[in-house]
Design a protein around this motif. Sequence first.
Motif, short mmCIF file in Angstrom:
data_model
loop_
_atom_site.label_atom_id
_atom_site.label_comp_id
_atom_site.label_asym_id
_atom_site.label_seq_id
_atom_site.Cartn_x
_atom_site.Cartn_y
_atom_site.Cartn_z
N SER A 53 62.65 50.90 21.11
CA SER A 53 61.34 50.26 21.01
C SER A 53 60.25 51.27 21.37
O SER A 53 60.11 52.28 20.68
CB SER A 53 61.31 49.01 21.89
OG SER A 53 60.17 48.23 21.63
N TRP A 54 59.48 51.03 22.44
CA TRP A 54 58.47 52.02 22.84
C TRP A 54 59.11 53.39 23.03
O TRP A 54 58.53 54.42 22.65
CB TRP A 54 57.78 51.57 24.13
CG TRP A 54 57.35 52.69 25.03
CD1 TRP A 54 57.93 53.08 26.19
CD2 TRP A 54 56.24 53.59 24.81
NE1 TRP A 54 57.28 54.17 26.73
CE2 TRP A 54 56.23 54.51 25.90
CE3 TRP A 54 55.28 53.73 23.82
CZ2 TRP A 54 55.29 55.52 26.03
CZ3 TRP A 54 54.34 54.75 23.94
CH2 TRP A 54 54.35 55.63 25.03
N GLY A 55 60.32 53.42 23.57
CA GLY A 55 61.01 54.69 23.74
C GLY A 55 61.29 55.38 22.43
O GLY A 55 61.40 56.61 22.38
N SER A 56 61.42 54.61 21.35
CA SER A 56 61.65 55.23 20.04
C SER A 56 60.40 55.93 19.52
O SER A 56 60.49 56.89 18.75
CB SER A 56 62.12 54.18 19.03
OG SER A 56 61.05 53.36 18.58
N TYR A 57 59.24 55.44 19.93
CA TYR A 57 57.99 56.09 19.52
C TYR A 57 57.89 57.47 20.14
O TYR A 57 57.57 58.45 19.47
CB TYR A 57 56.80 55.22 19.93
CG TYR A 57 55.46 55.84 19.65
CD1 TYR A 57 55.02 56.05 18.34
CD2 TYR A 57 54.62 56.24 20.70
CE1 TYR A 57 53.78 56.63 18.09
CE2 TYR A 57 53.39 56.82 20.45
CZ TYR A 57 52.98 57.02 19.14
OH TYR A 57 51.75 57.60 18.89
N ARG A 58 58.19 57.55 21.44
CA ARG A 58 58.18 58.86 22.09
C ARG A 58 59.40 59.68 21.69
O ARG A 58 59.32 60.88 21.46
CB ARG A 58 58.13 58.71 23.61
CG ARG A 58 58.04 60.05 24.32
CD ARG A 58 57.88 59.90 25.82
NE ARG A 58 59.13 59.51 26.45
CZ ARG A 58 59.35 58.31 26.97
NH1 ARG A 58 58.43 57.38 26.89
NH2 ARG A 58 60.51 58.03 27.54
N GLY A 59 60.57 59.01 21.61
CA GLY A 59 61.80 59.72 21.36
C GLY A 59 61.81 60.50 20.06
O GLY A 59 62.29 61.65 20.00
N ILE A 60 61.29 59.90 19.01
CA ILE A 60 61.33 60.59 17.72
C ILE A 60 60.38 61.79 17.71
O ILE A 60 60.63 62.78 17.02
CB ILE A 60 61.04 59.61 16.56
CG1 ILE A 60 61.62 60.19 15.26
CG2 ILE A 60 59.55 59.28 16.45
CD1 ILE A 60 61.75 59.16 14.15
N GLN A 61 59.34 61.72 18.52
CA GLN A 61 58.45 62.87 18.65
C GLN A 61 59.12 63.99 19.45
O GLN A 61 58.95 65.18 19.15
CB GLN A 61 57.14 62.44 19.32
CG GLN A 61 56.34 61.45 18.47
CD GLN A 61 55.03 61.06 19.12
OE1 GLN A 61 54.05 61.82 19.10
NE2 GLN A 61 55.00 59.87 19.70
#
Length: 267
Positions: A53-61
């Motif tokens: 979720s929110w972690g995927s927004y940062r994670g993919i970056q």
Amino acid sequence: MVWWEQRGAGMSFSSDIPPETMTMPRMIEDTVEVADYLRQRFGQDRILLLGHSWGSYRGIQVAAKAPDRFIAYVGMAQISHQLRSEVMAHDFLLGVHKARGDAGMVRKLEAAPVSMEQGLSPAWMRLRDAAMHRAGVGHTRDIDSVITGIFLPVWRERAHTLRDKINVWRGKLWSRPFFWEDMLRDDLGTRLTTFELPVYFFVGRYDQTANAELSRAYFDGIDAPVKGFYLFGNSALSPLWEEPERATAVLLTDVLNGTTGLADASD
């Protein structure tokens, strides 16, 4: 496995954190630093990065910035363009509750506008979780509310101290304003599509928080050495917890081996 509570959240919350450090570039650097610490501590050249979720927004970056640290990147409930997802969720929920004859919820949704131009109304932010959970499209398919589904289980968790449990919620309230508006309007599909490591998406068919259709569209535009898309047919936002057997099989069989034998077929 390491479950990391990021700067300003849970066990990493502190009232002394300088507000000026609560930026996305700093969060990305923090993630790389934690990855380097783990690689050194456990003697691994690369580790697996999973963002939810929110972690995927940062994670993919993070995956785009530091591919040499990771075996692969797994985006669960992968965010792509969150404002558009919110608009789609509002339309979906209005249709569901109309079909159910839930006049009270319909009135509330109609009084809680969401649009690409105006963004999210305060009324929508107060209503969205309850409307999603009542429709089975929120954090999980069977969650009744944030209180019974998240707050109380966290409160009963023995691995955290009383202070840690309080800081989970203090951190959430304090941290969110630093990132929320920028994340809402960021369309990742227009700026972040080329990766130098394998990329895997775990997406719940019923997810209306990070819309499944938008995640698929984003995935289709990605260029990566290996990429696999996995639609979990009985999940909403949290496939790893809702369908753990399949998620574990995919992690062990495909992700850790850089293959896609269990992935959904491309359209």
